[in-house]
Design a protein around this motif. Structure first.
Motif: not given
Length: 369
Positions: A280, A283-286, A288, A297
């Motif tokens: 990732h 950081t998006i929601s849970r 990191k 995903t």
């Protein structure tokens, strides 16, 4: 020689020649009766009270009518006495000892449990080819031919191991036929791959697609690639499914896509510190920044980009469109077209398996000179 210490969990069964065994994988407790004369063990199922009653009756019979040495030597086992469920307890341990991948063990465990439910109550020596064929036919219904084939393969191995230790004398699976499977999933073409790549919104999805089509590795292996695995000008991959150990040169190039492995790995470096090649970027929601991608995903975002690409190309992908895994087949076909043998790259032991991946299933034109 001193006797083997009794399992502390079986102290309440002391004196009954009855033992309990907890299968830690499914949480089920099984009971076995050990004949103190012959040393043979008999599966008693999972009902404790019933097992105790049977054990008490058996012990009483042994004490009432002592068996002579001559009888013990000439006594033949009762063929119908060994339940299939009792053998599956032993088989689980045999399978676990093969040191296969966690995914393979997990799948086998679920399938063994299904066999236990379907055939566990039968004495193993009484299971016939008709019983097996009927079970497999039931599994194959509803378009589950592939599952039926997998269950047949497992069931055959179950009986092979049982024969090896004398639980049975024949394999009723051998005479059965494997279910016919019509593969429905469409292949991924190079044109669709390029269009999907153009529609990929996330940089990590583009990198994942580049690594997948270049290396031909499975989704979980692409997601698990680490920067520390790149050394001595090679990307080191231990396949999660088979344990195959591959060293892929960073100089590997695929002219049809214009990609080179070393350059792709370098592009995986960004402003985020991460040990994962595919990670990732923020950081998006849970999730990191720097964390690896969840497999679902990867699949969902690839599918979304694929569908947008198919719409622009005017393609009807039907009910079984190509998934992320189909890049493995595309890689095999592209590398083969450029003169490289994809068998080593895919980590296959047998060329026959590689040939299955090289089959385009009618998705591509065949050039005739």
């Amino acid at each position: 020689m001193s006797p083997r210490p009794r399992d502390p969990g079986s102290k309440d069964l002391a004196g009954l020649n009855l033992y309990r065994k907890l299968d830690k994988r499914n949480g089920v407790t099984y009971y076995q009766y050990r004949d103190p004369v012959s040393g043979r063990c008999f599966g008693m199922g999972t009902d404790k009270e019933a097992a105790i009653r049977e054990a008490v009756a058996a012990n009483h019979a042994l004490n009432a009518a002592p068996v002579s040495l001559a009888q013990r030597i000439t006594e033949q086992p009762e063929p119908a006495g060994l339940l299939f469920s009792a053998w599956l307890v032993e088989y689980r341990e045999i399978y676990q000892a093969r040191e296969l991948s966690p995914a393979s063990v997990r799948n086998a465990r679920m399938r063994i449990n299904r066999l236990d439910v379907a055939l566990g109550g039968k004495p193993i020596r009484t299971i016939t080819t008709m019983d097996v064929a009927g079970y497999l036919a039931g599994v194959a219904k509803g378009g589950k031919g592939q599952m039926s084939r997998a269950m047949r393969s497992l069931l055959r191995d179950v009986f092979v191991e049982a024969m090896a230790v004398g639980w049975t004398d024949s394999n009723p699976v051998d005479a059965t036929k494997a279910a016919r499977v019509k593969i429905k999933r469409k292949r991924l073409t190079l044109d669709l791959w390029k269009a999907t790549y153009a529609e990929a919104k996330q940089s990590w999805l583009k990198r994942a697609m580049e690594l997948a089509v270049l290396t031909g590795q499975r989704r979980e292996d692409v997601a698990g690639m680490l920067f520390k695995d790149v050394r001595d000008d090679h990307l080191h991959v231990i396949q999660s499914k088979t344990g195959a150990r591959l060293r892929i040169s960073t100089g590997l190039r695929l002219e049809s896509t214009g990609l080179e492995l070393g350059a792709v790995i370098k592009s995986c470096r960004d402003m985020v510190v991460s040990k994962h090649l595919i990670h990732h970027a923020r950081t998006i929601s849970r999730a990191k920044a720097g964390q690896s991608l969840v497999l679902d995903t990867l699949s969902k975002e690839f599918a979304a980009a694929r569908d947008r690409a198919a719409t622009k190309l005017g393609l009807d992908l039907g009910d079984h469109p190509p998934t992320f895994h189909e890049m493995r087949s595309l890689a095999a076909r592209l590398h083969a077209a450029e003169g490289r043998d994809p068998q080593a790259l895919l980590g296959h032991r047998h060329a026959k398996m590689t040939d299955l991946y090289r089959d385009a299933r009618g998705a591509e034109w065949i050039d005739v000179a």
